[in-house]
Design an enzyme around this catalytic site. Structure first.
Site, short mmCIF file in Angstrom:
data_model
loop_
_atom_site.label_atom_id
_atom_site.label_comp_id
_atom_site.label_asym_id
_atom_site.label_seq_id
_atom_site.Cartn_x
_atom_site.Cartn_y
_atom_site.Cartn_z
CG ASP A 36 -1.93 -0.83 1.60
OD1 ASP A 36 -1.98 -2.38 -0.25
OD2 ASP A 36 -2.81 -1.36 2.31
CG ASP A 40 -0.65 5.21 -0.46
OD1 ASP A 40 -1.92 4.73 -0.96
OD2 ASP A 40 -0.73 4.94 1.43
CE LYS A 122 -31.99 -13.09 -7.30
NZ LYS A 122 -31.51 -11.63 -6.88
NE ARG A 143 -34.44 -4.64 -11.27
CZ ARG A 143 -35.98 -4.44 -10.73
NH1 ARG A 143 -35.81 -4.38 -9.89
NH2 ARG A 143 -36.38 -5.13 -11.61
CE LYS A 295 -27.60 -14.22 -15.78
NZ LYS A 295 -26.10 -13.28 -15.16
CE LYS A 319 -35.74 -14.42 -4.07
NZ LYS A 319 -35.47 -13.60 -3.66
CB CYS A 416 -39.09 -31.83 40.60
SG CYS A 416 -37.58 -30.57 41.22
S1 IVH Z 1 -28.75 -11.61 -14.41
C1 IVH Z 1 -33.15 -9.62 -16.99
N1 IVH Z 1 -27.29 -12.66 -13.20
O1 IVH Z 1 -31.11 -10.24 -9.15
C2 IVH Z 1 -32.32 -9.73 -15.71
N2 IVH Z 1 -29.51 -10.97 -12.26
O2 IVH Z 1 -34.40 -10.43 -10.14
C3 IVH Z 1 -30.97 -10.24 -15.98
N3 IVH Z 1 -29.09 -10.42 -9.81
O3 IVH Z 1 -31.96 -6.94 -9.29
C4 IVH Z 1 -30.53 -10.26 -14.14
N4 IVH Z 1 -27.23 -11.91 -9.47
O4 IVH Z 1 -29.11 -7.52 -9.70
C5 IVH Z 1 -28.44 -11.66 -12.76
N5 IVH Z 1 -25.44 -12.96 -11.63
C6 IVH Z 1 -26.69 -12.56 -11.84
C7 IVH Z 1 -27.32 -11.89 -10.55
C8 IVH Z 1 -28.63 -11.00 -10.59
C9 IVH Z 1 -27.97 -10.55 -8.89
C10 IVH Z 1 -29.86 -9.08 -9.43
C11 IVH Z 1 -30.32 -8.48 -10.27
C12 IVH Z 1 -32.23 -8.04 -10.45
C13 IVH Z 1 -32.14 -9.77 -9.66
C14 IVH Z 1 -33.01 -9.96 -11.05
#
Ligand code: IVH
Length: 678
Positions: A36, A40, A122, A143, A295, A319, A416
């Site tokens: 660090d 710096d 997620k 968002r 996905k 989830k 008891c």
């Molecule tokens: S893909 C079309 N990938 O989950 C939507 N979302 O319900 C594409 N999230 O608020 C989202 N981790 O911020 C995607 N690996 C991930 C994610 C992720 C968290 C959140 C995202 C969004 C929510 C969707």
């Protein structure tokens, strides 16, 4: 351009590139190569040059991450492409249905082939969008409602893992991802906040949200935020690859932080394996996640699947069960533990949380209950994270009914009817009934019989309830007097299982002094202390009669423990139980103890390593016995090792012993050395 300026411009460019490189190594790769302090120094050199040549300052300079002026309000940003949400699933069959749906819609394209999925954690943070025009970071937005969000560019610039410039020929590049706070950073931040008497955050997600939505970016700069990219928004002039996973690889090359926990899998089985893997890894990840995202990997197939209302058809969030829920605290009962400790227990309106239905939760003790300000009738938050026991976190005061009642500690034991007393300075109240109290008797028996004590196989709590309630067993010694006839009269106890239990009881008679001492359930004498005592005295009579000063000489035994042991053996009825147990045949190998280890025995002063599985005793017991004979038991084999005792399935330690020429004993040889006369 004057020479000096040309020179400065060159040095500035080099410094920026170097600093960016180090930020990337530190914040994205987690592999810093300089300290660090050196960072710096380089940074200060850049600051000085930019002060001399303010016209050479550019928006992507590392110095421009901090120092922007506070805002009055965030301005609105309309997303070029809406930021959508994801469909949720909790159960395996919903995931199977998702795969089936995708396959049905893509029938022509995939036929019988399994679908390929990109899997990711997620992230439990906040969704953001980063816009790069001609490679320069120009705007970052939350968002919001999915269509419009807030412009938090200044704040996002302070996040060191977000590049301010990327090497791309794309005219427009929009990167989507999540801002979060890693657990360790969250703990440090909260400690810092507490030290300053400032607000502490309830969880990393709230801390991240609170930090990102600061109007003063200098505050955000002090907050350790992280970013992970998980997708692309609109792009122009950017050659998209064929798959989502390849797009993530590209983003990683452009130096965006991408999680290493991602995978590409095939079909429902692949999804299930990934889910299992992440579920196991979850608690050791450096950040919170609330599930995983699947996905469809091929972008062309994603396009074909399209969207339903506000969510893509090509992706789904799997989830984890919610870890917090609210319910009603319907009552508070008390439970009596082995040492008489009275524990208040919350009776809850059953609620599904963390994957199971919870209807009871320990409240530990009265002080804790008061500290949490819980009243009967309250709506409460129940938390159950991972495999931990459920906990009543707090009441929701705004929902407290007018007739909510305080808990009153009962004056008498519900089991008891003996008096309940709380000693000065102790947090717990105790039933004074001792072994007269059936609840304490049951717990004492379970403690005695547990695997790490006398290890009586088949003696579980249902059985203990019955034998105590029917008056068949009052003290542990009574266990050794049970017969098939008495046992077969119990519920759900056929003659065969009665015999199995009796065999278990008989087998427990041969034990070690350490196990026996632990089994007695003397307050403050846990497994480790029992072992130290056994090692020191080697012999029960000497131990029972030891004066305080002798007890204090035992490793790790202090005044409280010594007192407790003395008091226990000063009670005639405790001595009587010990004598009865010995009379029933409970026995162990007595030795001279540490003070007078047999200096001539084969193991005296030797270093021994145990490996593999012994059929006649556990590893711990073997260790106890060796130590009782004056050996030092070590975990790894070296040239200093005198013997290796090799049980079944010995592995690398045996190989090493053979390689080093260390003497190896089989189990039979070991036993013959232990019991030369048997
Ligand atoms: S893909 C079309 N990938 O989950 C939507 N979302 O319900 C594409 N999230 O608020 C989202 N981790 O911020 C995607 N690996 C991930 C994610 C992720 C968290 C959140 C995202 C969004 C929510 C969707």
């Amino acid at each position: 351009m004057p020479d000096d300026r040309v020179h400065a411009a060159g040095e500035i460019a080099a410094l920026r590139a170097e600093l960016d490189e180090h930020l990337h190594r530190y914040h994205v790769l987690d592999q810093p190569t300089i300290s660090d302090a050196v960072y710096d120094q380089l940074y200060q050199r850049l600051v000085a040059l930019e002060e001399q040549h303010p016209d050479l300052i550019t928006a992507d300079s590392p110095t421009q991450r901090v120092g922007a002026k506070p805002l009055d309000a965030f301005s609105e940003v309309t997303h070029r492409l809406p930021m959508l949400s994801l469909g949720n699933a909790f159960a395996d069959d919903e995931i199977a249905a998702f795969d089936k749906r995708c396959r049905a819609l893509l029938e022509d394209a995939v036929g019988d082939e399994l679908l390929e999925y990109a899997c990711e954690p997620k992230f439990d943070g906040l969704a953001i969008s980063l816009t790069y025009v001609d490679g320069l970071f120009v705007q970052g937005a939350t968002r919001g409602d999915g269509t419009t969000g807030e412009d938090v560019t200044q704040n996002l610039k302070t996040v060191r893992s977000i590049p301010l410039r990327v090497r791309t020929t794309a005219r427009l590049l929009e990167v989507r991802g999540e801002v979060l706070m890693q657990r360790r950073d969250f703990e440090l931040l909260n400690a810092r906040q507490a030290a300053k008497d400032e607000k502490v955050f309830v969880n990393p997600r709230n801390a991240a949200a609170g930090s990102l939505r600061q109007l003063d970016p200098r505050v955000t700069a002090e907050r350790p935020l992280s970013f992970f990219a998980y997708g692309l928004g609109l792009t122009e002039g950017f050659a998209l690859p064929d798959t989502h996973s390849a797009a993530m690889d590209l983003l990683a090359q452009l130096r965006f932080p991408i999680t290493t926990e991602r995978a590409v899998v095939l079909g429902v089985t692949g999804l299930r394996n990934y889910f299992e893997h992440i579920s196991k890894a979850r608690s050791s990840l450096p950040f919170d996640i609330d599930g995983v995202v699947y996905k469809v990997n091929k972008l062309a197939l994603q396009q074909q699947l399209g969207f339903v209302s506000r969510a893509p058809r090509f992706a789904i969030a799997h989830k984890f069960p919610a870890e917090e829920a609210t319910t009603i605290l319907e009552g508070i009962d008390v439970q009596v533990g082995r040492t008489g400790a009275i524990t208040p227990v919350a009776r809850l309106k059953p609620v599904f949380v963390g994957g199971t239905t919870v209807s009871n939760a320990t409240l530990h003790n009265e002080d804790e209950l008061r500290r949490k300000d819980l009243k009967i009738g309250d709506t409460v938050i129940v938390r159950r994270a991972g495999d931990v026991i459920p906990e009543v976190a707090s009441p929701i005061l705004s929902l407290r009914p007018v007739d909510a009642r305080e808990f009153v500690m009962p004056a008498r034991c519900p089991e008891c009817d003996s008096a309940i007393m709380k000693l000065e300075g102790e947090a717990v109240a105790r039933c004074t009934g001792g072994l007269y109290c059936p609840a304490q008797r049951k717990q004492a028996l379970l403690h005695f019989a547990q695997r790490r004590a006398l290890n009586i196989e088949g003696l579980g709590d249902k059985l203990v309830d019955q034998i105590v309630e029917r008056g068949l067993v009052h003290s542990p010694a009574d266990l050794y007097r049970l017969g098939v006839a008495a046992l077969s009269s119990l519920e759900r106890m056929a003659e065969k299982s009665a015999q199995n239990l009796l065999d278990g009881i008989a087998a427990s008679k041969q034990t070690t002094l350490a196990r026996f001492m632990f089994a007695l359930g003397i307050r403050h004498v846990g497994e480790a202390t029992a072992r130290d005592l056994a090692k020191h005295f080697g012999n029960l009579d000497r131990l029972m009669d030891a004066p305080l000063d002798e007890l204090l000489r035992v490793n790790d035994v202090g005044p409280v423990v010594a007192q407790s042991i003395r008091q226990f053996f000063d009670q005639p009825h405790n001595r009587e139980v010990v004598e009865q147990l010995r009379a029933c045949g409970v026995h162990w190998l007595e030795t001279a103890g540490n003070a007078a280890v047999d200096a001539k025995g084969p193991f005296a002063g030797k270093t021994v390593v145990l490996t593999g599985t012994l059929s006649s005793m556990s590893r711990d017991d073997a260790k106890d016995r060796l130590e009782a004979l004056g050996a030092k038991v070590s975990a790894s084999v070296s040239k200093k090792t005198d013997f290796v005792v090799a049980g079944a399935e010995s592995g690398s330690k045996l190989d090493k012993a053979q390689a080093l020429g260390v003497a190896v004993l089989t189990e039979a040889e070991f036993l013959s050395y232990l019991n030369p006369t048997e």
